[in-house]
Design an enzyme around this catalytic site. Structure first.
Site, short mmCIF file in Angstrom:
data_model
loop_
_atom_site.label_atom_id
_atom_site.label_comp_id
_atom_site.label_asym_id
_atom_site.label_seq_id
_atom_site.Cartn_x
_atom_site.Cartn_y
_atom_site.Cartn_z
CB CYS A 33 -38.77 -80.79 87.29
SG CYS A 33 -38.56 -82.08 86.06
CG HIS A 84 -36.08 -77.53 86.27
ND1 HIS A 84 -35.26 -78.55 86.67
CD2 HIS A 84 -36.92 -78.06 85.34
CE1 HIS A 84 -35.58 -79.66 86.01
NE2 HIS A 84 -36.58 -79.38 85.21
CG ASN A 96 -34.72 -82.16 83.29
OD1 ASN A 96 -34.66 -82.12 84.52
ND2 ASN A 96 -35.84 -81.96 82.60
O1 UT7 Z 1 -38.20 -80.76 83.26
C1 UT7 Z 1 -39.57 -80.63 83.20
C2 UT7 Z 1 -40.16 -80.07 82.05
N1 UT7 Z 1 -39.56 -80.43 80.79
C3 UT7 Z 1 -39.56 -79.52 79.83
O2 UT7 Z 1 -39.97 -78.42 80.06
C4 UT7 Z 1 -39.06 -79.91 78.47
C5 UT7 Z 1 -39.70 -79.03 77.45
N2 UT7 Z 1 -39.47 -79.41 76.07
C6 UT7 Z 1 -38.27 -79.37 75.45
O3 UT7 Z 1 -37.26 -79.07 76.06
C7 UT7 Z 1 -38.22 -79.62 73.96
O4 UT7 Z 1 -39.53 -79.64 73.46
C8 UT7 Z 1 -37.50 -80.95 73.56
C9 UT7 Z 1 -36.00 -80.79 73.82
C10 UT7 Z 1 -38.04 -82.09 74.37
C11 UT7 Z 1 -37.70 -81.22 72.09
O5 UT7 Z 1 -37.22 -80.12 71.31
P1 UT7 Z 1 -38.12 -79.52 70.15
O6 UT7 Z 1 -37.33 -78.46 69.52
O7 UT7 Z 1 -39.45 -79.13 70.76
O8 UT7 Z 1 -38.25 -80.72 69.15
P2 UT7 Z 1 -39.58 -81.47 68.65
O9 UT7 Z 1 -40.10 -82.37 69.70
O10 UT7 Z 1 -40.51 -80.47 68.02
O11 UT7 Z 1 -38.96 -82.32 67.48
C12 UT7 Z 1 -38.40 -81.71 66.30
C13 UT7 Z 1 -37.83 -82.80 65.44
C14 UT7 Z 1 -38.80 -83.97 65.19
O12 UT7 Z 1 -38.58 -84.46 63.91
P3 UT7 Z 1 -39.56 -84.03 62.68
O13 UT7 Z 1 -40.94 -84.46 63.11
O14 UT7 Z 1 -39.42 -82.56 62.56
O15 UT7 Z 1 -39.00 -84.80 61.54
C15 UT7 Z 1 -38.37 -84.98 66.22
O16 UT7 Z 1 -38.70 -86.31 65.82
O17 UT7 Z 1 -36.69 -83.37 66.09
C16 UT7 Z 1 -36.88 -84.78 66.21
N3 UT7 Z 1 -36.22 -85.23 67.42
C17 UT7 Z 1 -34.93 -85.58 67.47
N4 UT7 Z 1 -33.97 -85.62 66.53
C18 UT7 Z 1 -32.74 -86.04 66.90
C19 UT7 Z 1 -36.76 -85.35 68.67
N5 UT7 Z 1 -35.84 -85.80 69.52
C20 UT7 Z 1 -34.69 -85.95 68.81
C21 UT7 Z 1 -33.39 -86.38 69.14
N6 UT7 Z 1 -32.46 -86.39 68.16
N7 UT7 Z 1 -33.04 -86.74 70.38
#
Ligand code: UT7
Length: 332
Positions: free
Chosen positions: A113, A257, A287
């Site tokens: 990115c 970004h 993104n």
């Molecule tokens: O562009 C280059 C670099 N990219 C980044 O810097 C991205 C950085 N990361 C992020 O933006 C975030 O970590 C995400 C948006 C990818 C994820 O958000 P999060 O708050 O860190 O969620 P998580 O991965 O900790 O997941 C929390 C919960 C999980 O469920 P459990 O285990 O708590 O039951 C996931 O399975 O949310 C669940 N989950 C979703 N639920 C509904 C993950 N994706 C989704 C989804 N819809 N799309």
């Protein structure tokens, strides 16, 4: 030594809109979750056979138009992308041909990115050392082509688009004041591409029919990436501001970004930068990797958000890991 200033900016976002509600029909997700955790409401997808070089061409034409410049004036074309039309020839060479930039040297930069800021650095250095007088810098992606549409952790985040700036040599004390780039390959496992077997690209077996090339898609470990992103973005912003001799309070606009609104807000909060000085497009485009900064920049320019002598900070973070920032004194 010469300096480089921005003389034109442009962007192109494909017309097809995919909303969070549309994605509720594809994976187990909800508009509420996506909005709350990322800030994204919708994204654009390049349908109808549009390629990365097509998006790049439209953004570049707009930037050249604003610069009042002909493509034939360009000495250099640099494209930041992780989704070139083909592995080779480069997207930059395909773009050169589509634009008719006959006398330019052209190359792609692969920095996740951070591709646009890395490409900006290459072009800035070429102008500073006298190798180029006019350079086109593009960030362009068709991420929908490398998206695993069964993975709700990534498919809700990504979008397609392109943005571009034209740089020209200047003797004035304005333009790009500082660029700072960093990378750390030891965190490469947080965001990477795999083929359908989950493996990196390997040599094909020399057995008839046994080694067909497999399409690849991206894999991400979002949580640790989020934490690294906030740390690295703050660190590189402070270094770049120091290098340019500019204080946070002097910034007119920050164009970060667009990976996650919570990352952007955390960065702004750590810097003590008010919300009205941060330009975001993530709600509408998601993104778009290398395309996110130049797309947001071109939009900010068209909205009259930058005036000559304004201090602009662009800051990015992505696969590699790579990160980087640039402080620009605006000149259009
Ligand atoms: O562009 C280059 C670099 N990219 C980044 O810097 C991205 C950085 N990361 C992020 O933006 C975030 O970590 C995400 C948006 C990818 C994820 O958000 P999060 O708050 O860190 O969620 P998580 O991965 O900790 O997941 C929390 C919960 C999980 O469920 P459990 O285990 O708590 O039951 C996931 O399975 O949310 C669940 N989950 C979703 N639920 C509904 C993950 N994706 C989704 C989804 N819809 N799309």
């Amino acid at each position: 030594m010469y300096k480089a200033k921005v003389v034109g900016a442009g962007s192109y976002s494909p017309e097809t809109i995919v909303t969070n509600r549309d994605l509720e029909k594809v994976v187990d997700t909800s508009d509420a979750w996506i909005t709350r955790r990322t800030g994204i409401k919708e994204r654009r997808i390049a349908t109808g056979g549009l390629l990365t070089s097509d998006l790049a061409t439209r953004a570049a034409q707009q930037a050249l138009g604003q610069a009042g410049m002909d493509a034939q004036d360009l000495d250099l074309v640099v494209v930041g992308t992780v989704t070139p039309d083909r592995q080779f020839p480069s997207c930059a060479c395909l773009l050169q041909e589509k634009l008719g930039a006959r006398k330019a040297a052209s190359m792609d930069v692969s920095a996740g990115c951070s591709g646009f800021i890395y490409a900006l650095s290459v072009a800035n250095n070429a102008i500073r050392c006298g190798e180029a007088q006019h350079a086109l810098v593009v960030g362009a992606e068709v991420l929908s082509g490398v998206t695993n549409w069964a993975d709700r952790g990534t498919c809700v985040l990504l979008g397609d688009g392109a943005g571009a700036v034209v740089l020209s040599r200047t003797d004035e004390d304005t333009g790009i004041k500082a660029i700072h780039l960093r990378s750390d390959g030891s965190f490469g496992h947080l965001l990477y591409s795999v083929d359908q077997n989950g493996t990196p690209r390997q040599a094909l077996e020399i057995v008839p029919g046994a080694g067909e090339p497999k399409p690849f898609y991206l894999v991400m470990d979002g949580k640790p990436l989020f934490k690294k992103a906030v740390e690295c973005l703050e660190e590189i912003t402070r270094w770049t501001l120091d290098k340019a001799g500019v204080k946070v309070e002097e910034l007119a606009l920050m164009v970060p970004h667009q990976a996650n609104i919570r990352i952007i807000n955390a960065l702004a909060q750590r810097l003590g930068l008010s919300e009205d000085k941060v330009y975001t497009t993530i709600e509408r485009y998601g993104n778009t990797s290398s395309a996110s900064i130049p797309t947001a920049l071109a939009e900010a320019v068209s909205m009259g958000r930058l005036a000559p002598r304004d201090k602009l900070l662009m800051v990015t973070f992505g696969a590699g890991l790579t990160w980087g920032a640039s402080l620009v004194e605006w000149s259009i």
